[in-house]
Design a protein around this motif. Structure first.
Motif: not given
Length: 319
Positions: A76-86
């Motif tokens: 989640f602390m990576t841009p890719e992880g946050r994008k998936q969460a969003i």
């Protein structure tokens, strides 16, 4: 209809279930759809969400841990992880997330806010290490858990006429050791916020022996020093070998106290109402028994204040 998600993140704390219950029931009261996220931000990335109703949180106010489960997520602390969460939130048209946890969880909430998701944080950690709030959910229960252990250990310590070093959790905050030590009548309390010398403790042990004291309880916050190193130095100073008890994860478990259940319930309702009122990137706190709503960034910048009065109390009463 507004849709809200709730998750628990980081280390578990007694009262998390009570907070989730309050969030769910308050959301339903205000006619919002409410979704539970399993295993924190990691579950959000994977889309592990389910819609909750009043029955989903029945009979959990008294239970320790978190029925939503919790985890830490490096992804989640990576841009890719946050994008998936969003993307997962957008797929369900969820516009707000209530995050229950400590400072690391709040940083995750702040990251969500920067991506356009309304976020509200509820402080739940046994460490009580957040400077913007007087107390966090789970702290009172953990203090009482440690207190019970101190009471039991004192019996054995007295029978064997030993010094016992009890190491408690708290990371770099000494509140757990300080409060439990003060309430349990510990002879010495070592916390990160207050410098100490082994010589001072050794002198106190010798003074106690002179007036017939059979034991010496030393409360040690984990961030204040090495229990083994202190044990070795005390033996060199006094000629007596002390014992070490590390309480560990027992401090996180157990049914929450009435104080934690009430605090969690109040904060859960306040979080939903703050969300309703348009607050964003904010955290709920308590100041002299009044609930507060503070910007996350500002809250995380506030340092923890040293409880000088309690420190003075323990110094005087433990002589």
């Amino acid at each position: 209809m507004k849709k809200i998600a709730v998750l628990t993140s980081g280390g578990d704390a007694p009262g998390m279930n009570a907070a989730v219950r309050a969030v769910v029931r308050a959301a339903l009261y205000y006619n919002y759809e409410i979704y539970g996220v399993k295993r924190g931000f990691e579950g959000l990335i994977k889309g592990d969400l389910e819609q909750l109703n009043a029955s989903s949180v029945g009979d959990i106010i008294h239970k320790g841990g978190t029925f939503l489960k919790t985890a830490r997520s490096k992804t989640f602390m990576t841009p890719e992880g946050r994008k998936q969460a969003i993307d997962q939130l957008h797929a369900l048209n969820i516009s707000a997330v209530i995050v229950i946890g400590g400072d690391g969880s709040f940083r995750g909430a702040e990251a969500l806010s920067r991506e356009g998701i309304q976020t509200i944080g509820i402080p739940a950690t046994i460490d009580n290490d957040l400077g913007y709030t007087d107390f966090t959910i789970g702290f009172d229960t953990a203090v009482n858990t440690v207190l019970r252990a101190v009471t039991n250990i004192r019996d054995t310590s007295s029978s064997h006429e030993k010094t016992t070093i009890i190491e408690v959790m708290g990371r770099n905050c000494g509140d757990l050791a300080l409060y439990a030590g003060a309430a349990g009548g510990a002879e010495s309390i070592i916390v990160p916020e207050k410098p100490f010398t082994v010589q001072e403790i050794a002198d106190k042990i010798r003074k106690g022996r002179t007036r017939g004291k059979l034991h010496h309880i030393l409360m040690l916050a984990e961030g204040a020093g090495s229990a083994t190193e202190i044990q070795q130095k005390l033996e060199a100073e006094t000629g007596e070998k002390s014992r070490i008890t590390v309480l560990g994860f027992i401090q996180r478990g157990g049914d929450p106290t009435a104080a934690d259940r009430l605090l969690a319930s109040r904060m859960g309702l306040k979080a939903v109402e703050a969300c309703r009122d348009g607050a964003d990137s904010a955290v709920i706190g308590i100041d002299k028994n009044d609930l507060t709503v503070t910007n996350i960034d500002e809250a995380l910048k506030r340092g923890k204040k040293d409880d000088g009065e309690l420190t003075r109390l323990t110094t005087i009463l433990s002589t």
